[in-house]
Design a protein around this motif. Structure first.
Motif, PDB file in Angstrom:
ATOM      1  N   THR A   1     -68.725  -6.624 -22.299  1.00  0.00           N
ATOM      2  CA  THR A   1     -69.069  -7.542 -21.200  1.00  0.00           C
ATOM      3  C   THR A   1     -67.872  -7.780 -20.277  1.00  0.00           C
ATOM      4  O   THR A   1     -66.768  -8.078 -20.733  1.00  0.00           O
ATOM      5  CB  THR A   1     -69.533  -8.889 -21.772  1.00  0.00           C
ATOM      6  OG1 THR A   1     -70.666  -8.669 -22.602  1.00  0.00           O
ATOM      7  CG2 THR A   1     -69.881  -9.878 -20.665  1.00  0.00           C
TER       8      THR A   1
ATOM      9  N   ILE B   1     -61.162  -9.258 -19.613  1.00  0.00           N
ATOM     10  CA  ILE B   1     -60.446 -10.253 -20.417  1.00  0.00           C
ATOM     11  C   ILE B   1     -58.989 -10.374 -19.949  1.00  0.00           C
ATOM     12  O   ILE B   1     -58.402 -11.451 -19.986  1.00  0.00           O
ATOM     13  CB  ILE B   1     -60.534  -9.910 -21.928  1.00  0.00           C
ATOM     14  CG1 ILE B   1     -59.975 -11.037 -22.781  1.00  0.00           C
ATOM     15  CG2 ILE B   1     -59.819  -8.605 -22.265  1.00  0.00           C
ATOM     16  CD1 ILE B   1     -60.749 -12.332 -22.710  1.00  0.00           C
TER      17      ILE B   1
ATOM     18  N   GLN C   1     -60.047 -19.471 -23.742  1.00  0.00           N
ATOM     19  CA  GLN C   1     -59.187 -18.696 -24.641  1.00  0.00           C
ATOM     20  C   GLN C   1     -58.451 -19.607 -25.624  1.00  0.00           C
ATOM     21  O   GLN C   1     -58.342 -19.313 -26.809  1.00  0.00           O
ATOM     22  CB  GLN C   1     -58.166 -17.897 -23.821  1.00  0.00           C
ATOM     23  CG  GLN C   1     -58.801 -16.803 -22.969  1.00  0.00           C
ATOM     24  CD  GLN C   1     -57.807 -16.163 -22.021  1.00  0.00           C
ATOM     25  OE1 GLN C   1     -57.217 -16.848 -21.188  1.00  0.00           O
ATOM     26  NE2 GLN C   1     -57.621 -14.864 -22.133  1.00  0.00           N
ATOM     27  N   VAL C   2     -57.955 -20.712 -25.096  1.00  0.00           N
ATOM     28  CA  VAL C   2     -57.210 -21.638 -25.956  1.00  0.00           C
ATOM     29  C   VAL C   2     -58.125 -22.190 -27.039  1.00  0.00           C
ATOM     30  O   VAL C   2     -57.770 -22.245 -28.222  1.00  0.00           O
ATOM     31  CB  VAL C   2     -56.602 -22.782 -25.114  1.00  0.00           C
ATOM     32  CG1 VAL C   2     -55.863 -23.758 -26.021  1.00  0.00           C
ATOM     33  CG2 VAL C   2     -55.660 -22.221 -24.065  1.00  0.00           C
TER      34      VAL C   2
ATOM     35  N   LEU D   1     -61.584 -16.456 -33.492  1.00  0.00           N
ATOM     36  CA  LEU D   1     -61.064 -15.092 -33.384  1.00  0.00           C
ATOM     37  C   LEU D   1     -60.787 -14.547 -34.779  1.00  0.00           C
ATOM     38  O   LEU D   1     -59.674 -14.657 -35.270  1.00  0.00           O
ATOM     39  CB  LEU D   1     -59.782 -15.100 -32.548  1.00  0.00           C
ATOM     40  CG  LEU D   1     -59.918 -15.724 -31.145  1.00  0.00           C
ATOM     41  CD1 LEU D   1     -58.555 -16.140 -30.620  1.00  0.00           C
ATOM     42  CD2 LEU D   1     -60.583 -14.749 -30.193  1.00  0.00           C
TER      43      LEU D   1
ATOM     44  N   PRO E   1     -63.469 -10.626 -26.558  1.00  0.00           N
ATOM     45  CA  PRO E   1     -63.278 -10.536 -25.103  1.00  0.00           C
ATOM     46  C   PRO E   1     -64.610 -10.694 -24.364  1.00  0.00           C
ATOM     47  O   PRO E   1     -64.709 -11.481 -23.406  1.00  0.00           O
ATOM     48  CB  PRO E   1     -62.674  -9.141 -24.913  1.00  0.00           C
ATOM     49  CG  PRO E   1     -61.907  -8.906 -26.181  1.00  0.00           C
ATOM     50  CD  PRO E   1     -62.778  -9.521 -27.255  1.00  0.00           C
TER      51      PRO E   1
ATOM     52  N   MET F   1     -65.872 -14.335 -24.814  1.00  0.00           N
ATOM     53  CA  MET F   1     -65.174 -15.329 -23.987  1.00  0.00           C
ATOM     54  C   MET F   1     -65.582 -15.213 -22.521  1.00  0.00           C
ATOM     55  O   MET F   1     -65.678 -16.216 -21.815  1.00  0.00           O
ATOM     56  CB  MET F   1     -63.657 -15.173 -24.160  1.00  0.00           C
ATOM     57  CG  MET F   1     -63.170 -15.658 -25.527  1.00  0.00           C
ATOM     58  SD  MET F   1     -61.371 -15.613 -25.713  1.00  0.00           S
ATOM     59  CE  MET F   1     -61.115 -13.898 -26.115  1.00  0.00           C
TER      60      MET F   1
ATOM     61  N   SER G   1     -68.535 -14.177 -21.462  1.00  0.00           N
ATOM     62  CA  SER G   1     -69.872 -14.786 -21.350  1.00  0.00           C
ATOM     63  C   SER G   1     -69.758 -16.301 -21.329  1.00  0.00           C
ATOM     64  O   SER G   1     -70.481 -16.988 -20.590  1.00  0.00           O
ATOM     65  CB  SER G   1     -70.769 -14.340 -22.510  1.00  0.00           C
ATOM     66  OG  SER G   1     -71.229 -13.020 -22.307  1.00  0.00           O
TER      67      SER G   1
ATOM     68  N   LEU H   1     -74.701 -17.018 -24.960  1.00  0.00           N
ATOM     69  CA  LEU H   1     -73.955 -16.081 -25.791  1.00  0.00           C
ATOM     70  C   LEU H   1     -74.875 -15.145 -26.578  1.00  0.00           C
ATOM     71  O   LEU H   1     -74.401 -14.368 -27.404  1.00  0.00           O
ATOM     72  CB  LEU H   1     -73.041 -16.845 -26.764  1.00  0.00           C
ATOM     73  CG  LEU H   1     -72.020 -17.810 -26.132  1.00  0.00           C
ATOM     74  CD1 LEU H   1     -71.151 -18.439 -27.212  1.00  0.00           C
ATOM     75  CD2 LEU H   1     -71.153 -17.094 -25.105  1.00  0.00           C
TER      76      LEU H   1
ATOM     77  N   ASN I   1     -74.167 -11.322 -27.015  1.00  0.00           N
ATOM     78  CA  ASN I   1     -72.879 -10.899 -27.576  1.00  0.00           C
ATOM     79  C   ASN I   1     -72.935 -11.025 -29.090  1.00  0.00           C
ATOM     80  O   ASN I   1     -72.981 -12.134 -29.624  1.00  0.00           O
ATOM     81  CB  ASN I   1     -71.740 -11.786 -27.037  1.00  0.00           C
ATOM     82  CG  ASN I   1     -71.523 -11.590 -25.540  1.00  0.00           C
ATOM     83  OD1 ASN I   1     -72.219 -12.182 -24.716  1.00  0.00           O
ATOM     84  ND2 ASN I   1     -70.584 -10.741 -25.190  1.00  0.00           N
TER      85      ASN I   1
END
Lengths: 784, 340, 184
Positions: free
Chosen positions: C49, C75, C94-95, C103, C110, C113, C115, C135, C138
């Motif tokens: 994605t 990403i 991401q954080v 993760l 990637p 995130m 999406s 989501l 994914n």
């Protein structure tokens, strides 16, 4: 077991600084930014791309192969067939029945026949089309019962001349007598279907041979060490001329724990062509490589007293192994050996037979060999509870084995938090108010299980450590830890960092972990059997404490104080009794380096001698066992047979949660995987012997919308031999999810599902059969 | 990775240029809309076009407009997500909005288009597979072979129409505009389908779908779509049913219709539904009984074959359930019926 | 081969590509943007994605040429451009994924995130059901989605509080855990 292998439960000093607290993973930022490099992300100058030619027949003799036209195609640099790599191998050294490419026979549709390296994949694919293979087609076996009964043709040659891969029959205690004297006996047939790992990253390998002939292989493997050994054997190359590296890996679950054809092929093609060679399998090829959950047909008999106390268990299991052995010898043992907890079996017998069939080879999928018998047995326990009108949780409690004991088959149980697991799911799920009272179509079910935390059977017999750690200290304060363990996403490299940081009083940003590189790291046997946290964690404590002793000793001398006054904490060294006296760890390391020369330490772990005193008694013998209990709540649509799993509570005894976020992640992932394989997945062949749908469309993995709410509950029994008390969390919590689901469906709608998968058509037929038996009016269309 | 075969791509900016390219190619070209069906099919070696003519850059091919008479005109390249989210479509053609919202998963609805979904190739478990896989069983009737593996001994391909939006558009009385160089025609979608799974449309492969027109519906229009699939996302239908009710000023059923998909080669209307429902008042026992009778009509007429994965027996058993639930959802102004 | 002028992560990129090359191939093998992953070959898993003008699409089912004229985000372009501070700044998504344990193997993430980011671009306060829907294209095989959904909810809460874009990984123990991310 030597002194190095037991380190106690306590923090180095007082409270834990890092262990037991939520932490980020050391590779978290790399994964969050997309900068973590997986095998297919690697590119080398001059790299060639390889593809594999596969058998279109399920069972055939290879009469001839002509690769001349492929060799002649411009852009093609190397073509190999079975005769180039004829040495057989197998992850279990007693059953080497695979070759990198078929030598004389192909044994399933998708079996590897030839490989081509070319300038790009398109050219390699064109070359494959030019390879002429003449086959003599043989009778193929798709049904394990036929393979058991019929000897001609055999899929593999053996002394008996049959298609049996392995048979294990073991008796413990007077089983027949138990059945004769017990007032309650329940018998039933159960079956478990095939499923596969479906890690989202397809297998990939890249090989390079340098000017001196040194071979480096990067591979998406969870067993770097065994791949190293197998490469050496098959390539006939000294192991010290081979380096194997596992880059970041996109999931494994047991599906990357055999040596695979592509690893040998890229290595050989790199040797032949003198250029780096990469092979990336398509998703379809990953389905053919398989090594997934073995289908099992299981007959179970259970003898019990009126109070529900188990008196005997008798099992007969037929295991469909597919076309090669893989871990099958161990699978066959595990199918019986791992059932003897968390309940007390006074007597037990199992008779398991694994047969070869002409299907993609089965192997170890998360919960290797024991998820299937656990399903059968826990459903049968529910039948016992039903028959005796005992609450199923109470029944399990009555039979609970408890800590510090021995199972009927001689396995030593140390810590055991199973009773606490039962209590936690009972309370969290509001079990007492829900069972038999949720109303139409709704129900709850329970099941329990036990799993190994590594095993003392090291695949190839040897007395060396099963896990090793080396620590290197830099004057800058950086501590580099070399770990042989394969981080497959479970976070083993992070775990190593947490342990070393805890022991040396470092902050995590001072640590580097170099893992799974055979040139740089000490041997670890690999990420399988849920062994890594326990064994590598202990090795990390061992190494760290040796190093801490050196540093603390030097500082004590430097400050002229007793060692007990020296503390290493949060990246600093301090004197407990003199607040003015402190320094950075970098300074502390430098002082120690002056005294001891270059600083470093090694640590190891080996299991104690374990297991019953009989052939196979060490297989399944683990230094510690994890325990799980699940409650599943479902709603069944009685008109459509669709099962809506509303919520799953899983309490798991992991000994000690070194990082509770990662433990919860393992529990949740396990529950998801168990429920998903029960409801949606079916790895099977069709009437042509061909995989029925080798894609992520036809083999449906549950999406966010198909996954229930999962509540993970961590139980800490503090194992006396685990690192700070830790045991495994990656596989155990899958097991009882599946029988708990079946038991919940029974509570909801009164049908007893003994055969997986629970697809809506299966459920609907069972519901209609039940309605017919209940003499109710047939529903619309039930005459079809 | 699984490779696409080599082809040439053209991305004309005008309809005329596209029609010229298609005419020049003399059958050697294929049209690519969102690509979400064609590209997997190409990777599977199901087609080997020399030329792909992309519709992505043709001006005016994206959009949803209301015509003065209340009809909706939808450009063929309008993404399914946009159809699903359009308030206009939700209000005037609820079954279509619902069907579009259930095609595949979120990304594929961003990429996939309404025109592409209408023109979707038929699907079969023996056909939507790689070349290696199909070769291993000696191919099939639809592609490269002579035997049908669904109906053994069958001479006619029964691959399944699998487009969710087709039955919805049928119950809405949609018409399709096709063009090829110097030729235009408009065709009711109900007349598009032929029973041949190899090519289930009564249009030529060089005809281009240029618009989907949904006539203005009666004020009493009620519609819904119901879908059976394995997962709640991503999957093609194992069965899809669209239902329409037209209520009179008293709220009684004046007209009604059901169409199904993922059965055989063509989407199929159920005959006689209006007759059993007419005059009944939703919310009454009489209506519920009529809905049951309609569901039984559907059960008798719609017979899924073993073409798409999963049990054909089960899909058939779900026909009356889905029919009943979808009709009830339509009557209540609800839907989609999903998961079943 | 033709030369394509693409706009990727805000950068103008020229790349030679065959007509039958997908955007995923060009990103990974021509431009070195290997953060976009290939998991299923043909649109079934979501690992590839990327965002097309802010909307999630599958780059394995997108011809490279059709990306011309669109703003592509991978990403590698999810984090805001560095502002000259030494501390790396990541997208709150991401954080939060890093903080919440989302993760594991990281391979599907990637795409996941991206999406999630696409969802938050149009819906600042998504419900759990809306997160599940967004989501649902994914696939993740590791997490059971629990910590992923927690991560998205954590990102939403932090953005609302204005503190989502904290430093990437300070490596220190005891950073504040996400609400609900740690079992009792």
């Amino acid at each position: 077991m030597s002194a190095r292998d037991q380190h106690g439960l306590a923090a180095p000093h007082g409270e834990f600084q890092i262990i037991g607290k939520p932490q980020r993973k050391i590779d978290g930022a790399a994964k969050a930014t997309g900068s973590a490099l997986y095998t297919d992300d690697l590119t080398l100058p001059g790299m060639l791309h390889a593809k594999t030619l596969r058998s279109p027949h399920p069972h055939a003799r290879i009469v001839s192969i002509d690769t001349s036209a492929a060799q002649a195609l411009p852009g093609v640099h190397g073509v190999i067939t079975g005769k180039d790599l004829p040495t057989p191998y197998g992850v279990i050294p007693w059953t080497p029945d695979e070759t990198a490419l078929a030598v004389d026979k192909v044994r399933f549709i998708g079996d590897e026949v030839a490989a081509v390296a070319a300038v790009d994949e398109d050219t390699a694919l064109r070359a494959l089309e030019l390879i002429q293979v003449e086959y003599e087609v043989l009778h193929s076996y798709q049904d394990p019962k036929e393979a058991l009964e019929r000897d001609e043709p055999t899929i593999h040659q053996n002394k008996r001349g049959d298609n049996v891969s392995k048979r294990v029959k073991l008796d413990f205690g007077e089983v027949d007598q138990a059945f004769e004297t017990s007032p309650v006996v329940i018998k039933g047939d159960y079956s478990f279907h095939g499923s596969t790992h479906a890690a989202i990253e397809p297998h990939c390998a890249l090989a390079q041979v340098d000017g001196d002939g040194l071979l480096t292989l990067w591979s998406a493997t969870q067993i770097t060490h065994y791949v190293h050994r197998a490469l050496s054997s098959v390539l006939d190359l000294a192991p010290h001329r081979i380096r194997v590296i596992q880059p970041a890996i996109g999931g494994a679950f047991g599906g990357k724990s055999d040596p695979f054809s592509l690893e040998f092929c890229v290595a050989k093609l790199a040797q032949i062509t003198g250029r780096p060679v990469k092979m990336l399998w398509t998703r379809e090829e990953v389905f053919y490589a398989h090594r997934g959950r073995h289908p099992m047909e299981m007959q179970y008999s259970l003898a019990a007293n009126e109070d529900g106390k188990i008196q005997g268990v008798d099992a007969r299991i037929l295991i469909d192994g597919g076309s090669y052995s893989s871990f099958g010898l161990v699978t066959t043992y595990y199918s019986g050996q791992l059932l003897t907890g968390p309940y007390d079996f006074p007597t037990y017998r199992f008779d398991s037979t694994r047969v070869f069939t002409n299907k993609p080879p089965c192997g170890p999928k998360r919960g290797h060999g024991s998820v299937q018998p656990r399903f059968a047995f826990e459903v049968q326990l529910d039948e016992l509870a039903e028959k005796l009108s005992i609450d199923p949780i109470e029944l399990r409690r009555r039979n609970s084995l408890g800590p510090q004991t021995k199972t009927v088959n001689g396995q030593r149980i140390t810590s055991c938090g199973f009773d606490e697991c039962l209590l936690q799911v009972e309370e969290a799920s509001d079990w007492k108010n829900k069972r038999q009272s949720l109303g139409s179509g709704k129900g709850v079910g329970v099941a329990g299980s036990m799993y190994i935390t590594g095993t003392n059977y090291p695949i190839y017999p040897n007395e060396m450590p099963q896990a090793g750690i080396q620590i290197k200290v830099d004057r800058s304060g950086v501590v580099t830890v070399f770990s042989g363990a394969n981080d497959i996403g479970q976070g083993s490299s992070s775990m190593v960092a947490y342990v070393v940081a805890e022991e040396l009083g470092l902050t995590l940003d001072m640590l580097r972990v170099v893992a799974a590189d055979t040139d740089l790291c000490p041997v670890d046997l690999g990420a399988y059997s849920s062994r890594v946290t326990f064994m590598v964690g202990n090795a990390a404590i061992d190494a760290s404490r040796k190093l801490r002793k050196l540093v603390v000793g030097s500082l004590a001398k430097h400050w002229d104080v007793e060692e007990r006054r020296v503390r290493l904490v949060k990246g600093e060294a301090l004197d407990l009794e003199d607040p003015e006296r402190h320094m950075t760890m970098a300074e502390a390391f430098q002082i120690a380096e002056v005294e001891h020369d270059t600083l470093g330490a090694t640590g190891s772990y080996n299991t104690p001698t374990l297991g019953g005193d009989y052939r196979g008694g060490s297989i399944g013998a683990s230094p510690a066992y994890s325990f799980s209990a699940h409650v599943v709540e479902v709603e069944v649509d009685e008109e459509t047979g669709r099962i809506d799993v509303q919520e799953v509570w899983c309490a798991h005894d992991c000994g000690k949660a070194l990082n509770p976020i990662l433990v919860s992640g393992q529990i949740e992932g396990s529950v998801y995987m168990g429920i998903a394989e029960a409801l949606y997945e079916h790895h099977q062949t069709n009437r042509f012997g061909l995989h029925s749908g080798p894609s992520l469309l036809d083999y449906p993995l549950a999406t966010t919308l198909d996954t229930p709410e999962i509540k993970s509950l961590i139980v800490e029994s503090n194992d006396p031999e685990g690192p700070y008390g830790a045991k495994e969390a990656g596989e155990g919590p899958l097991h009882s999810a599946i029988p708990a689901l079946s038991n919940a469906i029974f509570d909801a709608v009164g049908i007893r599902l003994r055969h997986l998968p629970f697809t809506p058509d299966v459920v609907l037929r069972a519901l209609r059969e039940k309605r017919a038996n209940d003499n109710q009016a047939p529903s619309p269309g039930s005459d079809a | 990775m699984l490779r696409l075969p080599s082809f040439q791509l053209e991305e004309p900016k005008s309809l005329y240029a596209a029609l010229v390219l298609l005419a020049e190619a003399k059958g050697e070209a294929m049209v690519i809309a969102g690509g979400t069906d064609l590209l997997p099919n190409l990777k599977h070696g199901l087609f080997a076009p020399k030329l792909l003519v992309s519709l992505a850059r043709i001006e005016g091919f994206v959009g949803i407009e209301e015509e003065p008479d209340g009809a909706l005109l939808v450009g063929p390249m309008t993404p399914l997500a946009r159809v699903a989210e359009s308030e206009l479509v939700q209000a005037k053609a609820p079954a279509l909005a619902q069907a579009a919202s259930l095609v595949a998963g979120p990304q594929l609805r961003t990429q996939g288009t309404l025109g592409g979904n209408v023109m979707l190739d038929t699907r079969c478990q023996w056909y939507n597979q790689t070349h290696f896989w199909r070769q291993s069983l000696g191919y099939c009737l639809k592609k490269d072979g002579t035997a049908c593996h669904v109906v053994q001994g069958g001479k006619k391909c029964v691959a399944a129409a699998s487009n969710d939006t087709a039955p919805a558009l049928m119950t809405l009385g949609a018409t399709l505009r096709f063009e090829r160089l110097n030729e235009k025609r408009e065709l009711p979608i109900k007349s598009l389908w032929s029973p041949d799974g190899i090519w289930n449309k009564r249009c030529d492969k060089d005809e281009l779908l240029t618009a989907i027109r949904i006539p203005a519906q009666d004020p009493g229009h009620r519609g819904a779509y119901g879908k059976l699939r394995t997962r709640e996302s991503i999957d093609f239908p194992l069965l899809g049913l669209a239902a329409r009710l037209t209520l009179d000023h008293e709220g009684r059923v004046q007209d009604a219709e059901i169409s199904g998909v993922a059965l055989a080669a063509r989407p199929s209307p159920v005959r006689g539904v209006a007759d059993v429902l007419r005059g009944t008042l939703p919310g009454t026992a009489e209506f519920d009984e009529a809905v049951e009778a309609a569901a039984q009509l559907a059960y008798k007429q719609l017979r899924p074959l073993d073409n798409v994965p999963g049990s054909a027996w089960y899909r058939r058993e779900m026909v009356p359930v889905l029919a009943r639930r979808t009709l009830q959802a339509a009557a209540k102004g609800e839907g989609p019926v999903h998961p079943l | 081969m033709r030369v394509l002028q693409l706009e990727i992560n805000g950068d103008a990129r020229e790349v030679a590509a065959h007509d039958h090359w997908t955007l995923l191939e060009v990103l990974r093998y021509s431009l070195g943007l290997v953060g976009s992953k290939q998991g299923c070959d043909k649109g079934d898993c979501g690992s590839c994605t990327v965002l097309f003008d802010g909307k999630p699409v599958l780059s394995c089912l997108t011809l490279a040429a059709s990306a011309v004229g669109h703003q592509v985000t991978t990403i590698e372009g999810l984090a805001p451009k560095p502002t000259g501070t030494l501390q790396p700044v990541l997208d709150p998504v991401q954080v939060a994924f890093n903080d919440c344990g989302a993760l594991q193997c990281g391979f599907c993430q990637p795409g996941m995130m991206l999406s999630a980011r696409a969802l938050l671009n149009t819906n600042a306060e998504p419900s759990r059901e809306e997160i599940h829907q967004a989501l649902s294209g994914n696939l993740c095989r590791c997490t059971g989605y629990t910590q992923i959904v927690q991560a998205v909810e954590t990102a939403v809460a932090r953005i609302a509080q204005g503190d989502g874009a904290s430093a990437s990984n300070d490596g220190a123990a005891g950073h504040s855990p996400p609400d609900g991310g740690v079992p009792a």
